[in-house]
Motif scaffolding. Structure first.
Motif, short mmCIF file in Angstrom:
data_model
loop_
_atom_site.label_atom_id
_atom_site.label_comp_id
_atom_site.label_asym_id
_atom_site.label_seq_id
_atom_site.Cartn_x
_atom_site.Cartn_y
_atom_site.Cartn_z
N TYR A 70 -0.55 1.71 -7.10
CA TYR A 70 -1.51 1.31 -6.37
C TYR A 70 -1.23 -0.13 -6.00
O TYR A 70 -1.16 -0.93 -6.92
N ASP A 71 -1.55 -0.48 -4.86
CA ASP A 71 -1.30 -2.17 -4.40
C ASP A 71 -2.41 -2.69 -3.76
O ASP A 71 -2.43 -3.86 -3.18
N GLY A 72 -3.49 -2.18 -3.91
CA GLY A 72 -4.94 -2.59 -3.49
C GLY A 72 -5.21 -1.91 -2.03
O GLY A 72 -6.26 -2.16 -1.53
N ARG A 73 -4.25 -1.43 -1.61
CA ARG A 73 -4.31 -0.56 -0.34
C ARG A 73 -4.16 0.80 -0.36
O ARG A 73 -4.99 1.59 0.06
N ASP A 74 -2.97 1.08 -0.67
CA ASP A 74 -2.51 2.45 -0.65
C ASP A 74 -2.07 3.04 -2.18
O ASP A 74 -1.74 2.06 -3.06
N ALA A 75 -2.35 4.52 -2.34
CA ALA A 75 -1.83 4.93 -3.63
C ALA A 75 -0.90 6.03 -3.45
O ALA A 75 -1.01 6.83 -2.36
N ALA A 76 0.59 5.61 -4.14
CA ALA A 76 1.39 6.56 -4.22
C ALA A 76 1.19 7.78 -5.21
O ALA A 76 1.46 7.21 -6.52
N ILE A 77 1.42 8.89 -5.03
CA ILE A 77 1.04 9.88 -6.22
C ILE A 77 2.29 10.55 -6.56
O ILE A 77 3.16 11.30 -5.51
N THR A 78 2.89 10.79 -7.69
CA THR A 78 4.11 11.56 -7.98
C THR A 78 3.61 12.59 -9.34
O THR A 78 3.10 12.13 -10.08
N ALA A 79 4.34 13.79 -9.02
CA ALA A 79 4.23 14.75 -10.09
C ALA A 79 5.40 15.21 -10.40
O ALA A 79 6.50 15.08 -9.96
N GLY A 80 5.36 16.00 -11.66
CA GLY A 80 6.67 16.28 -12.13
C GLY A 80 6.47 17.26 -13.53
O GLY A 80 5.46 17.35 -14.07
N VAL A 81 7.74 17.30 -14.09
CA VAL A 81 8.03 18.03 -15.31
C VAL A 81 9.22 17.51 -15.95
O VAL A 81 10.22 17.01 -15.09
N CYS A 82 9.23 17.31 -17.27
CA CYS A 82 10.59 16.83 -17.98
C CYS A 82 10.73 17.76 -19.08
O CYS A 82 9.79 18.24 -19.64
N ASP A 83 12.13 17.86 -19.49
CA ASP A 83 12.50 18.63 -20.63
C ASP A 83 12.20 19.85 -20.71
O ASP A 83 11.76 20.58 -21.53
N GLU B 87 8.73 20.90 -23.39
CA GLU B 87 8.19 20.51 -21.96
C GLU B 87 7.19 19.77 -21.90
O GLU B 87 6.28 20.10 -22.61
N ARG B 88 7.12 18.72 -20.76
CA ARG B 88 5.91 18.19 -20.73
C ARG B 88 5.70 18.06 -19.10
O ARG B 88 6.50 17.52 -18.40
N ARG B 89 4.40 18.03 -18.75
CA ARG B 89 3.96 17.75 -17.36
C ARG B 89 4.07 16.18 -17.41
O ARG B 89 3.52 15.50 -18.28
N THR B 90 4.12 15.65 -16.04
CA THR B 90 4.09 14.23 -16.01
C THR B 90 3.63 13.97 -14.32
O THR B 90 3.45 14.84 -13.46
N ALA B 91 2.93 12.93 -14.47
CA ALA B 91 2.33 12.32 -13.27
C ALA B 91 2.53 10.76 -13.29
O ALA B 91 2.47 9.92 -14.20
N GLU B 92 2.32 10.28 -12.03
CA GLU B 92 2.32 8.75 -11.86
C GLU B 92 1.75 8.25 -10.72
O GLU B 92 1.81 9.04 -9.60
N ALA C 236 10.77 15.27 -10.38
CA ALA C 236 9.54 14.70 -9.88
C ALA C 236 9.41 14.74 -8.47
O ALA C 236 10.41 14.28 -7.75
N TRP C 237 8.25 15.10 -8.05
CA TRP C 237 8.01 15.17 -6.45
C TRP C 237 6.85 14.32 -6.19
O TRP C 237 5.76 14.10 -6.41
N ASP C 238 7.31 13.61 -4.93
CA ASP C 238 6.36 12.52 -4.37
C ASP C 238 5.37 13.30 -3.39
O ASP C 238 5.98 14.18 -2.53
N TYR C 239 4.15 12.93 -3.24
CA TYR C 239 3.37 13.53 -2.34
C TYR C 239 3.07 12.59 -1.21
O TYR C 239 2.97 11.23 -1.34
N ALA C 240 3.43 13.32 0.06
CA ALA C 240 3.07 12.68 1.29
C ALA C 240 1.54 12.34 1.42
O ALA C 240 1.29 11.44 2.02
N SER C 241 0.84 13.36 1.00
CA SER C 241 -0.61 13.26 0.95
C SER C 241 -1.16 14.12 -0.24
O SER C 241 -0.31 14.83 -0.71
#
Length: 282
Positions: free
Chosen positions: A133-146, A125-130, A183-188
């Motif tokens: 960023y496009d210079g204005r907004d950052a999109a953050i995703t967290a998750g787990v695999c295996d 099992e591994r924790r994941t994050a992504e 993987a779950w995307d954060y709205a904030s």
């Protein structure tokens, strides 16, 4: 030549360093801590020239990206999500030609067995994050695999469509096993990313253990829904559930019965169930 040949053009593209292996040891006290990460970077932007003519003026070398990962780790990792965002923002904000960056991280767990001793190898099992960023907004995703999960009962599969090629028997009691990637995307961004991850993982485990499964699809939806309930900042959960088949072995040829106790763990092929669960807009 500074433009493509007539009839051709460059499509979406990115480049980066994949598989950057990073281990950081915190030695501030005699009781050490360890972080073991694999980092992947992907950059995009005004890079037509390097593709059309080999002009590398705007290219930040992938080796530099690797070095940046190690340099940023000197001051600490913090949350996976925060570390990924720090790197993504740096690449866009400091390299003139780069307008978009995506940083994905996997954390490999170690179990403490002493003040400075650790063991690994429990399930993979591994924790994941992504962070993107496009210079204005950052999109953050967290998750787990295996994340390996298994129920020895409270699972069945019946009532499915059958045609002339169907040989699978219906069952009202089976072993249900899978290796969850979610993987779950954060709205904030959550105020405490580590606490949010812990709540999501706990909700996932509770849903798997507490759901009487009529199909792996039903289980997938239950996992996603429970994560969204546990983490208000999450807006969508994407899940991939391979069906780790367990086949009941026929022991009759040995003069033995098999009341659901001896199974062959299957390898290939396997069923793969994928889907997303979304929070409805208010």
């Amino acid at each position: 030549m500074t433009a493509p040949s007539p009839g051709f053009t460059l499509g979406p593209n990115s480049y980066g360093k994949s598989g950057v292996r990073l281990v950081r040891v915190d030695r501030d006290t005699p009781r050490h801590t360890i972080r073991d990460l694999t980092v992947h970077t992907a950059l995009a932007g005004d890079l037509d020239a390097t593709h059309y003519t080999g002009d590398n003026t705007g290219v930040l070398p992938t080796d530099t990206q690797k070095n940046t990962v190690y340099a940023f780790a000197r001051d600490g990792i913090g949350t996976l999500e925060g570390f990924a965002e720090r790197l993504a923002r740096h690449f866009v904000d400091t390299a003139p030609a780069i307008t978009r960056a995506r940083v994905r991280i996997e954390e490999h767990p170690w179990t403490r067995i002493g003040d400075h001793s650790f063991a690994s190898g429990e399930g993979g099992e591994r924790r994941t994050a992504e962070a993107a960023y496009d210079g204005r907004d950052a999109a953050i995703t967290a998750g787990v695999c295996d994340l390996l999960l298994l129920n020895t009962t409270d699972s069945e599969f019946s009532g499915f469509f059958a045609d002339e090629y169907t040989t699978l028997p219906e069952t009202d009691d089976r072993v249900l096993a899978t290796a969850v990637t979610a993987a779950w995307d954060y709205a904030s961004a959550p105020a405490d990313a580590d606490a949010a991850f812990g709540a999501a993982r706990a909700a996932l485990l509770d849903a798997f253990a507490g759901t009487y499964s009529l199909s792996l699809q039903q289980t997938l939806y239950a996992l996603g829904e429970r994560i969204l309930k546990a983490v208000p900042e999450a807006r969508e959960v994407r899940l991939s559930l391979p069906n780790r088949h367990h086949y009941l072995q026929d022991l009759g040829r040995f003069g033995l019965d098999n009341p659901g106790v001896v199974f062959q763990a299957g390898d290939l092929p396997y069923g793969l169930i994928e889907g997303a669960v979304r929070r409805e807009a208010p």
